[in-house]
Design a protein around this motif. Structure first.
Motif, mmCIF file in Angstrom:
data_model
loop_
_atom_site.group_PDB
_atom_site.id
_atom_site.type_symbol
_atom_site.label_atom_id
_atom_site.label_comp_id
_atom_site.label_asym_id
_atom_site.label_seq_id
_atom_site.Cartn_x
_atom_site.Cartn_y
_atom_site.Cartn_z
ATOM 1 N N ARG A 165 0.834 -1.199 0.000
ATOM 2 C CA ARG A 165 0.000 0.000 0.000
ATOM 3 C C ARG A 165 0.872 1.255 0.000
ATOM 4 O O ARG A 165 0.523 2.263 -0.638
ATOM 5 C CB ARG A 165 -0.924 0.010 1.222
ATOM 6 C CG ARG A 165 -0.209 0.087 2.557
ATOM 7 C CD ARG A 165 -1.175 0.347 3.702
ATOM 8 N NE ARG A 165 -0.468 0.417 4.971
ATOM 9 C CZ ARG A 165 -0.835 1.182 5.971
ATOM 10 N NH1 ARG A 165 -1.914 1.935 5.869
ATOM 11 N NH2 ARG A 165 -0.146 1.184 7.106
ATOM 12 N N PHE B 12 0.688 4.280 -2.644
ATOM 13 C CA PHE B 12 0.501 5.648 -2.154
ATOM 14 C C PHE B 12 1.553 6.567 -2.756
ATOM 15 O O PHE B 12 1.253 7.712 -3.134
ATOM 16 C CB PHE B 12 0.608 5.672 -0.621
ATOM 17 C CG PHE B 12 -0.568 5.048 0.083
ATOM 18 C CD1 PHE B 12 -1.704 4.676 -0.621
ATOM 19 C CD2 PHE B 12 -0.536 4.818 1.450
ATOM 20 C CE1 PHE B 12 -2.777 4.088 0.024
ATOM 21 C CE2 PHE B 12 -1.604 4.246 2.104
ATOM 22 C CZ PHE B 12 -2.732 3.875 1.386
ATOM 23 N N ARG C 24 1.110 9.934 -5.126
ATOM 24 C CA ARG C 24 1.711 11.242 -4.865
ATOM 25 C C ARG C 24 2.514 11.719 -6.069
ATOM 26 O O ARG C 24 2.397 12.871 -6.507
ATOM 27 C CB ARG C 24 2.623 11.165 -3.644
ATOM 28 C CG ARG C 24 1.916 11.005 -2.317
ATOM 29 C CD ARG C 24 2.915 11.196 -1.178
ATOM 30 N NE ARG C 24 2.321 10.959 0.128
ATOM 31 C CZ ARG C 24 2.420 9.828 0.806
ATOM 32 N NH1 ARG C 24 3.098 8.808 0.271
ATOM 33 N NH2 ARG C 24 1.868 9.696 1.987
ATOM 34 N N TRP D 163 -8.422 6.079 -2.146
ATOM 35 C CA TRP D 163 -7.170 5.639 -1.527
ATOM 36 C C TRP D 163 -7.035 6.192 -0.103
ATOM 37 O O TRP D 163 -6.463 5.544 0.783
ATOM 38 C CB TRP D 163 -5.986 6.083 -2.377
ATOM 39 C CG TRP D 163 -5.701 5.195 -3.533
ATOM 40 C CD1 TRP D 163 -5.977 5.421 -4.847
ATOM 41 C CD2 TRP D 163 -5.064 3.911 -3.482
ATOM 42 N NE1 TRP D 163 -5.563 4.363 -5.617
ATOM 43 C CE2 TRP D 163 -5.002 3.424 -4.809
ATOM 44 C CE3 TRP D 163 -4.564 3.129 -2.462
ATOM 45 C CZ2 TRP D 163 -4.443 2.195 -5.124
ATOM 46 C CZ3 TRP D 163 -4.003 1.899 -2.766
ATOM 47 C CH2 TRP D 163 -3.947 1.442 -4.089
ATOM 48 N N VAL D 164 -7.561 7.391 0.127
ATOM 49 C CA VAL D 164 -7.538 7.960 1.473
ATOM 50 C C VAL D 164 -8.370 7.098 2.426
ATOM 51 O O VAL D 164 -7.963 6.821 3.560
ATOM 52 C CB VAL D 164 -8.062 9.405 1.446
ATOM 53 C CG1 VAL D 164 -8.119 9.990 2.858
ATOM 54 C CG2 VAL D 164 -7.190 10.280 0.557
ATOM 55 N N ASP E 192 -6.467 3.963 3.241
ATOM 56 C CA ASP E 192 -5.454 4.273 4.247
ATOM 57 C C ASP E 192 -6.075 4.376 5.630
ATOM 58 O O ASP E 192 -5.517 3.876 6.626
ATOM 59 C CB ASP E 192 -4.769 5.586 3.865
ATOM 60 C CG ASP E 192 -3.678 5.983 4.854
ATOM 61 O OD1 ASP E 192 -2.998 5.076 5.369
ATOM 62 O OD2 ASP E 192 -3.518 7.185 5.101
ATOM 63 N N PHE F 221 -1.053 8.938 4.906
ATOM 64 C CA PHE F 221 -1.328 10.229 4.284
ATOM 65 C C PHE F 221 -1.491 11.297 5.360
ATOM 66 O O PHE F 221 -1.962 11.025 6.472
ATOM 67 C CB PHE F 221 -2.614 10.170 3.440
ATOM 68 C CG PHE F 221 -2.434 9.542 2.097
ATOM 69 C CD1 PHE F 221 -1.503 10.026 1.200
ATOM 70 C CD2 PHE F 221 -3.221 8.464 1.714
ATOM 71 C CE1 PHE F 221 -1.340 9.447 -0.043
ATOM 72 C CE2 PHE F 221 -3.070 7.882 0.475
ATOM 73 C CZ PHE F 221 -2.128 8.371 -0.410
#
Length: 932
Positions: free
Chosen positions: A538, A542, A546, A588-589, A592, A605
């Motif tokens: 993951r 991530f 970014r 994705w947030v 997380d 994040f």
């Protein structure tokens, strides 16, 4: 690849026999036999007796009389029989021998048989009086063309069909019983006339000479269809690990030849998805039976053995990861085995009800085109082949003998996907579960045909396969579990390979969508190794997110002259493109947030990174036309003065800006209305703050609080004050949630938001890692004083913790069992351990009076049946009055002062939901803890 009828071969050639310029490919190089249109002649027996012959092999007359049926060469050519894929003159058709085969078993288990080391035996029928006669290899006529393989000579069985004869090689385990009907029945008494009349010569497709469509060149290799080094000869087909031919027999029930321009809608209820079982008359036990009790069935032993090595949910004694059996190759072999069970998938249907999905579908799923399924099949074959090649060097010692492994393979076999109806059902399950919490499909329609034909073939295939695997993950079925575990591993390897070969794909939306599905499935798969890989990879994805710049704000508004402004259709298309980026980023947030919450780690994040606009209202996202979208956009983004907002480029705030307004308490005063998805995302920075201060607070020692400290030094009391400030922010968020629910109906997303809110609040008043150490009895001497000290260290505020635990129970049980988030069992696990820890001392604090009656400190109430604003709940939180209980399934109540019955209650709550490998693992851990 074999075809049961000549018209099926011709249909396949008609549909797919075109090159990249859409010009017909000449029917040469073995694709269609030159003698396909020539009328065959009678066999030798029928020709001698002048009897009518049906020109099959074996013919009905020879099969019925148990005669040796031989083909005669035509006058024009002596090789037509070989070109048509049938045995030459002198070949003997022998019915199957079944006495040595074991009883009917389940998929993936092989009946043990033995083979003589020095003699290869051919079993053929004799008369009923003589029973079964065994002849050696030397007595057998030579035209059988047996392939030469290394090792001891295998045992060979001939099937009573007109197709090629499967031959067992030394890498294959013994064959299973082809039918429970023929078990312990004399072969000579079989009447194979019906089987012979329905069969016809198999027409073989030469893949080495086959012209594939664009982007498929080199995808299907001979090594993917049969084992390397094994000669390919007409009339002889090597078989796979379970005794079935490597080249499958295509089903007769194919779809229409003409593909519709528009995908028809899949408008059927779940109980109408059952497929007919007419194909099981000859091989009934090879079909995968539907489990009568879908929640409970035998799990793969390697998966269960590794549960004690999970890196989270560790309430039982742990074992080293190095001692756990590896499951990657096992998952692939089980996938290969279940995909070869064509008869089973044709009769498979889920044990499901409409109530499990809360009525209507969340999205509309379009029916799969035949060309879509064919393309998906070809690419799936390449994914499976690459995955098996990757794990080829895995030592067999990592797999325990009882792990249901179908055997070792040096190369993958040719497999078929389940029928289109089954695949469509998995897509429906995906939309009803995953899409409710990660809404990534626009216009309210999921069309896999559009994905497969409008995007990169391999990337789109990865996405569609992961969608199907995610949908199968929610089905309490053994077959669905095998499909999910294998597809997850195969797609993981191909996904990483796709990015490694072309680094530009790391920023592709389809690739990142596929990676998102993989991380979610692996993190909650219940497979120890896939869960570890998800935790490790993951961070990689991530970083890709970014570096692609997706988190940054990019203005999409461009000044244009009035006559050059795009129309509504163009504006809608551009809005969907930008909105899809925002939804992918913030999905994705949420991933997380979920993984960090249940693993008690800091989210990766930071809220300061999110400058991209938040996802807009779901009504806009699900609009089905430009006109509908335009009308809704005017309502959502209403401008004063009567100006139109369409074309203005209005977008929601970023998460960073929204959190700034939240901290300043400006949400209500500025009239900022949030959607359930935006409220979910607002919990991410709050969770980060709670995790940070809770971890810091746990680092202080008890003696440090007694020492004098300078005014500017950090102490436990100052850290606790900061944590209380975060708790006040959580209360502010809950006020906004209640304000939203008063004006809008409750939805699964909002229910999930409340569950996460209560779990974050629990982290502020409890220490779950310490609770798990207590459950494992680490550094526990058993004294009452130490138990009191541990209780205080584990639970800082008992009433607050009990309240939040009851609300988690209530919200989870109110969700339909088919649309719960993938981590719902983990939420039950956390609240169950907290209540178990509290109950260890709660009973000791109550002493009976002189009459033997325990005093009642207030009214009895069910913490999992009352809403948060109920007067009894408010009284319990403010005045600490009341006796909290939990509600049983039968309506009765159980006090929470009973430690191990509380764990049994959690197990019952888990049993109420849809079973999965992950929920079964959580259940096993709680069950072991409840047994002491």
């Amino acid at each position: 690849m074999s075809f049961a009828r000549r018209d099926l071969l011709q249909r396949h050639y008609t549909v797919h026999g075109r090159d990249q310029n859409q010009d017909p490919i000449p029917a040469a190089n073995g694709m269609i036999p030159k003698s396909a249109g020539r009328t065959p002649i009678a066999c030798s027996n029928c020709a001698k007796t002048k009897t009518k012959c049906d020109k099959k092999f074996p013919c009905s007359r020879c099969a019925g009389r148990n005669l040796r049926c031989t083909l005669r060469p035509t006058r024009r050519s002596t090789k037509n029989a070989q070109r048509m894929g049938v045995p030459p003159e002198g070949a003997v058709a022998i019915p199957p021998y079944t006495d040595q085969l074991g009883p009917q078993g389940v998929m993936g288990e092989q009946a043990p048989t033995t083979s003589p080391p020095q003699q290869q035996q051919i079993l053929k029928p004799a008369s009923p009086k003589e029973g079964m006669a065994t002849i050696s290899k030397d007595d057998m006529p030579p035209p059988l063309n047996l392939p030469v393989v290394d090792g001891p000579p295998p045992q060979v069985f001939e099937h009573p069909t007109s197709g090629p004869t499967p031959v067992l090689n030394d890498m294959s385990p013994p064959m299973q019983t082809p039918s429970a009907f023929v078990h312990q029945t004399p072969v000579a008494s079989f009447d194979l006339r019906e089987e012979s009349e329905q069969s016809s010569p198999r027409f073989m497709l030469d893949w080495s000479q086959m012209h594939m469509p664009i982007a498929f060149d080199g995808m299907v290799q001979p090594s993917m269809i049969m084992q390397q080094g094994m000669p390919y000869e007409t009339g002889v087909i090597p078989v796979g690990a379970n005794g079935e031919p490597l080249l499958p027999i295509m089903s007769d029930g194919t779809g229409p030849l003409i593909t519709p321009i528009e995908s028809p809608k899949l408008d059927r209820s779940f109980h109408d998805l059952k497929v007919g079982s007419s194909a099981t008359s000859y091989h009934p036990q090879r079909s995968m039976s539907v489990v009568s009790t879908p929640e409970r069935f035998e799990e793969v032993s390697a998966i269960v053995a590794a549960q004690d090595a999970w890196t989270a949910f560790r309430c039982t004694p742990t074992i080293p990861s190095a001692s756990c059996p590896k499951t990657a190759r096992l998952n692939l072999e089980l996938l290969e085995s279940t995909l070869r069970n064509h008869e089973g998938w044709s009769t498979w249907s889920p044990q499901w009800e409409e109530a499990d999905f809360a009525g209507a579908d969340h999205l509309t799923v379009m029916q799969l085109h035949e060309s879509t399924r064919d393309k998906l099949l070809a690419i799936t074959q390449s994914f499976l082949h690459k995955a098996l090649e990757t794990h080829r060097d895995t030592s067999s010692r990592h797999t325990p003998p009882d792990s249901h492994s179908p055997g070792s393979h040096s190369a993958t076999n040719f497999v078929l996907l389940p029928p289109a109806r089954v695949l469509e059902f998995f897509l429906r399950s995906y939309t009803n579960s995953f899409e409710r919490y990660y809404p990534l499909t626009s216009r309210g329609i999921l069309d896999a045909n559009e994905l497969m034909h409008c995007y990169n073939d391999r990337a789109a295939s990865l996405l569609v396969l992961m969608m199907m695997a995610q949908g199968a993950m929610n089905i309490p079925s053994k077959e669905a579990r095998l499909l999910t575990g294998g597809l997850n591993e195969a797609c993981r390897i191909s996904l990483f390979d796709l990015i490694e070969r072309n680094v530009i794909m790391s920023g592709d939306a389809i690739v990142m969508h596929s990676a998102l599905l993989f991380i979610v499935q692996a993190a909650w798969s219940g497979d120890k190794w896939q869960m570890d890989i998800a935790m490790g990879q993951r961070g990689m994805y991530f970083a890709m997110l970014r570096h692609s710049g997706s988190l940054d704000y990019r203005s999409q508004q461009q000044q244009q002259a009035p006559e050059q402004r795009p129309n509504t259709d163009q504006l809608w298309s551009d809005w969907i493109h930008n909105e899809s980026k925002s939804r992918l980023v913030y999905s994705w947030v949420m991933v997380d947030q979920d993984i960090s919450l249940f693993h008690d780690t800091q989210p990766l994040f930071s809220v300061t990174e999110f400058a991209a606009p938040l996802p807009d209202a779901d009504r806009l996202w699900h609009a089905k036309s430009a006109g509908e979208w335009s009308a809704i956009f005017e309502q959502v983004h209403e401008f004063s003065g009567g100006y139109s907002s369409v074309g203005s480029g209005a977008r929601p705030l970023s998460l960073r800006d929204l959190f700034r307004h939240f901290l300043d308490d400006e949400m209500v005063s500025m009239g900022i209305e949030m959607t359930p998805l935006q409220m979910r995302l607002l919990l991410h920075p709050l969770q980060s703050l709670v995790c940070q201060y809770s971890q810091l607070l746990s680092c202080f020692s008890d003696s440090a609080s007694k020492r004098s400290a300078s005014p500017r030094s950090m102490t436990a009391s100052s850290t606790r004050t900061r944590l209380e400030e975060v708790q006040s922010l959580l209360g502010r968020w809950f006020d906004l949630a209640e304000r939203y629910l008063k004006a809008n109906p409750v939805c699964p997303m909002m229910q999930t938001n409340l569950v996460i809110f209560h779990l974050i609040s629990l982290n502020a008043v409890t220490n779950l890692p310490e609770i798990e150490r207590l459950a494992r009895r680490e550094n526990i001497d058993g004294t009452y004083q130490q138990l009191v000290w541990m209780h205080k260290r584990c639970i800082a505020d008992v009433e607050e913790a009990v309240f939040h635990c009851g609300q988690v129970f209530r919200l989870i049980r109110s969700m339909p069992r088919g649309i719960r988030p993938p981590w719902w069992a983990a939420a039950i696990y956390r609240v169950g351990l907290i209540l178990w820890t509290d109950s260890l001392l709660r009973k000791d604090n109550l002493t009976p009076n002189s009459n033997g009656i325990f005093p009642v400190a207030g009214p009895t109430f069910a913490i999992d049946a009352l809403p948060a604003d109920h007067p009894l709940i408010v009284r319990y939180l403010t005045k600490r009055e009341g006796v909290p209980c939990v509600s049983k399934h039968d309506g009765s109540q159980m006090p929470i002062d009973q430690a191990y019955p509380m764990l049994q209650h959690c197990i019952e709550v888990i049993d109420e939901g849809a079973a999965s490998r992950f929920s079964d693992g959580i259940r096993n851990k709680l069950d072991r803890l409840s047994r002491g």
